[in-house]
Scaffold this motif. Structure first.
Motif, mmCIF file in Angstrom:
data_model
loop_
_atom_site.group_PDB
_atom_site.id
_atom_site.type_symbol
_atom_site.label_atom_id
_atom_site.label_comp_id
_atom_site.label_asym_id
_atom_site.label_seq_id
_atom_site.Cartn_x
_atom_site.Cartn_y
_atom_site.Cartn_z
ATOM 1 N N GLU A 1 -3.624 -5.830 12.110
ATOM 2 C CA GLU A 1 -2.644 -5.620 11.040
ATOM 3 C C GLU A 1 -2.569 -4.130 10.690
ATOM 4 O O GLU A 1 -3.514 -3.373 10.895
ATOM 5 C CB GLU A 1 -3.023 -6.420 9.793
ATOM 6 N N LEU B 1 -6.496 1.198 1.851
ATOM 7 C CA LEU B 1 -6.897 -0.093 1.271
ATOM 8 C C LEU B 1 -7.269 -1.091 2.363
ATOM 9 O O LEU B 1 -7.985 -2.048 2.120
ATOM 10 C CB LEU B 1 -5.765 -0.684 0.428
ATOM 11 N N ARG B 2 -6.716 -0.881 3.554
ATOM 12 C CA ARG B 2 -7.073 -1.716 4.709
ATOM 13 C C ARG B 2 -6.995 -0.825 5.939
ATOM 14 O O ARG B 2 -5.948 -0.234 6.199
ATOM 15 C CB ARG B 2 -6.098 -2.879 4.846
ATOM 16 N N LYS C 1 -8.665 -3.042 -3.928
ATOM 17 C CA LYS C 1 -7.319 -2.817 -4.468
ATOM 18 C C LYS C 1 -6.268 -3.585 -3.692
ATOM 19 O O LYS C 1 -5.159 -3.780 -4.156
ATOM 20 C CB LYS C 1 -6.986 -1.331 -4.413
ATOM 21 N N SER C 2 -6.580 -3.935 -2.459
ATOM 22 C CA SER C 2 -5.687 -4.787 -1.690
ATOM 23 C C SER C 2 -6.209 -6.211 -1.839
ATOM 24 O O SER C 2 -7.262 -6.551 -1.297
ATOM 25 C CB SER C 2 -5.710 -4.355 -0.223
ATOM 26 N N PRO C 3 -5.499 -7.045 -2.606
ATOM 27 C CA PRO C 3 -6.050 -8.372 -2.929
ATOM 28 C C PRO C 3 -6.454 -9.168 -1.696
ATOM 29 O O PRO C 3 -7.429 -9.916 -1.729
ATOM 30 C CB PRO C 3 -4.897 -9.051 -3.666
ATOM 31 N N LYS D 1 1.929 -21.094 5.068
ATOM 32 C CA LYS D 1 0.654 -20.518 5.500
ATOM 33 C C LYS D 1 -0.542 -21.088 4.761
ATOM 34 O O LYS D 1 -1.682 -20.906 5.189
ATOM 35 C CB LYS D 1 0.639 -19.009 5.180
ATOM 36 N N PRO E 1 -0.388 -10.522 -2.187
ATOM 37 C CA PRO E 1 0.998 -10.066 -2.053
ATOM 38 C C PRO E 1 1.449 -9.889 -0.605
ATOM 39 O O PRO E 1 0.630 -9.791 0.303
ATOM 40 C CB PRO E 1 0.995 -8.728 -2.783
ATOM 41 N N VAL F 1 1.760 1.451 -0.216
ATOM 42 C CA VAL F 1 1.832 0.764 -1.513
ATOM 43 C C VAL F 1 2.353 1.770 -2.538
ATOM 44 O O VAL F 1 1.733 2.812 -2.761
ATOM 45 C CB VAL F 1 0.445 0.214 -1.921
HETATM 46 P P1 AMP Z 1 -0.833 -9.593 5.751
HETATM 47 O O1 AMP Z 1 0.632 -9.388 5.670
HETATM 48 O O2 AMP Z 1 -1.240 -11.018 5.955
HETATM 49 O O3 AMP Z 1 -1.407 -8.652 6.743
HETATM 50 O O4 AMP Z 1 -1.394 -9.162 4.344
HETATM 51 C C1 AMP Z 1 -0.843 -8.083 3.616
HETATM 52 C C2 AMP Z 1 -1.931 -7.208 3.054
HETATM 53 O O5 AMP Z 1 -1.323 -6.162 2.266
HETATM 54 C C3 AMP Z 1 -2.887 -7.962 2.161
HETATM 55 O O6 AMP Z 1 -4.202 -7.508 2.386
HETATM 56 C C4 AMP Z 1 -2.393 -7.570 0.781
HETATM 57 O O7 AMP Z 1 -3.407 -7.670 -0.173
HETATM 58 C C5 AMP Z 1 -1.898 -6.147 0.985
HETATM 59 N N1 AMP Z 1 -0.885 -5.803 -0.034
HETATM 60 C C6 AMP Z 1 0.379 -6.248 -0.097
HETATM 61 N N2 AMP Z 1 0.998 -5.782 -1.201
HETATM 62 C C7 AMP Z 1 0.094 -5.015 -1.859
HETATM 63 C C8 AMP Z 1 0.118 -4.260 -3.066
HETATM 64 N N3 AMP Z 1 1.213 -4.201 -3.846
HETATM 65 N N4 AMP Z 1 -1.007 -3.607 -3.435
HETATM 66 C C9 AMP Z 1 -2.114 -3.663 -2.666
HETATM 67 N N5 AMP Z 1 -2.206 -4.367 -1.509
HETATM 68 C C10 AMP Z 1 -1.118 -5.037 -1.109
#
Ligand code: AMP
Ligand code: MG
Length: 347
Positions: free
Chosen positions: A179, A193-194, A227-229, A56, A63, A99
């Motif tokens: 998502e 967080l999202r 908090k969600s990177p 990707k 994460p 999470v």
């Molecule tokens: P995607 O799978 O591309 O939709 O991205 C996964 C989303 O989940 C991203 O925004 C990550 O930052 C978030 N995410 C995954 N694991 C964690 C975690 N341990 N804490 C906070 N956010 C997370």
């Protein structure tokens, strides 16, 4: 790499079993979920998960979500708050990711060195069968090249990942098209967080105390760290420069029409992200209706495909009508704002 592509549905067990073999052997499989297509690998195999980041071009500090097919998630987490049980009972399988504090067996690469892990049980039947047949949890981010709009059809995943993964399976357009909602779950409250298809109201209706991470409501400026990177990255971005117009819809249409004319004189092509209610009101430009304002669910499902469509016809600018940030509108506008790099004009 030679990527095998199979157009299938949930009844094609033979192919899903083949895909499960790929996962077990440490390979990469693109598969459908009800949110967006996922790029999956064995979540307990660090080497396999490393390939996800490479395919990707995903930043290492973002994460992955771990997908499960069994409600017993105790192996992957340290502790399950009652609030998490409530969410599972009410919304799993479905478009919400929790999470929680991670256990030892989840590799640090998957959680980008955080001590928490994101877990979801998808409702899509191909996804669940794939996880069941693999007999391991599957780490899967969206199956797009990092930065591009998330894939909501198998064609989008072929565009981005053909030649970079072992197998692509699926065929159906994703039901939700955005998502999953990501929530941090603690004993006393949950924090969004999202934003996604499971909304704040829906979580409050089952008796939870719900916060929204303030960092996702505003333009990132370094003062608040999400908090969600993943939320800090420019995302979902079409190639063209995009602007969202909010406020009264008649003024929005007038403003965009003015821009279409002005830019046309400079030899520029304007794409308009319109709605069924307004699409006939524009004169010139390349107009795509993302759906009717009466059905936000359809607008969510069409949004990423529409952004990719503008890329295909190579417009120079995109002007998009805004939506109210109520309910599902919060998730739709969150993705649109990121796509537009927070270029917003409020009339
Ligand atoms: P995607 O799978 O591309 O939709 O991205 C996964 C989303 O989940 C991203 O925004 C990550 O930052 C978030 N995410 C995954 N694991 C964690 C975690 N341990 N804490 C906070 N956010 C997370
Ligand atoms: Mg993604």
């Amino acid at each position: 790499m030679d990527t095998k592509v199979y157009y299938i549905d949930e009844h094609d067990d033979e192919i899903i079993k083949k895909a499960a073999e790929v996962i077990k052997n440490g390979g990469l499989v693109v598969f459908p979920t009800e949110t967006v297509y996922g790029l999956g690998a064995n979540a307990l195999d660090e080497n396999a998960c490393k390939k996800i980041f490479e395919a990707k071009g995903r930043p290492q500090d973002n994460p992955l979500i771990v997908h499960v097919a069994d409600f017993d998630i105790s192996k992957y987490v340290d502790y399950i708050p009652d609030n998490a049980k409530k969410i599972m009972e009410n919304f799993w399988p479905g478009p919400i990711t929790m999470v929680l504090k991670k256990s030892q067996i989840v590799p640090m690469l998957v959680t980008a060195n955080l001590d928490s892990v994101a877990i979801r049980m998808p409702s899509n039947k191909v996804a669940r069968k794939l996880i069941e047949y693999s007999n391991v949890p599957i780490a899967a981010p969206s199956a797009n090249i990092s930065g591009r709009p998330s894939p909501t059809t198998i064609e989008h995943t072929i565009e981005d990942l053909n030649g970079k993964v072992d197998m692509i399976i699926g065929g159906d357009k994703c039901e939700f098209g955005l998502e999953s909602t990501v929530v941090e779950v603690l004993d006393d409250k949950v924090t969004i967080l999202r934003p996604g298809a499971i909304t704040k109201d829906m979580l409050e209706e089952i008796g939870l105390t719900v916060d929204i991470d303030p960092a996702i409501l505003k333009k990132p400026d370094g003062s608040l760290k999400p908090k969600s990177p993943g939320m800090k990255y420019r995302h979902y971005a079409p190639k063209a420069d995009m602007t969202i117009i909010t406020g009264r819809i008649d003024r929005t249409v007038d403003y965009i029409n003015h821009k279409i004319n002005e830019l046309k004189m400079q030899g520029k092509m304007v794409g308009v992200l319109a709605t069924d209610e307004t699409k006939h009101l524009y004169n010139g430009g390349y107009i795509i209706s993302v759906g009717t304002r009466e059905k936000l669910g359809l607008i969510a499902a069409n949004l990423f495909d529409t952004l990719r469509e503008f890329d295909k016809i190579d417009v120079d600018y995109i002007y998009a009508e805004g939506f109210s940030e109520e309910g599902l509108g919060l998730a739709i506008m969150n993705r649109m704002k990121k796509a537009a790099s927070y270029n917003i004009i409020n009339l």
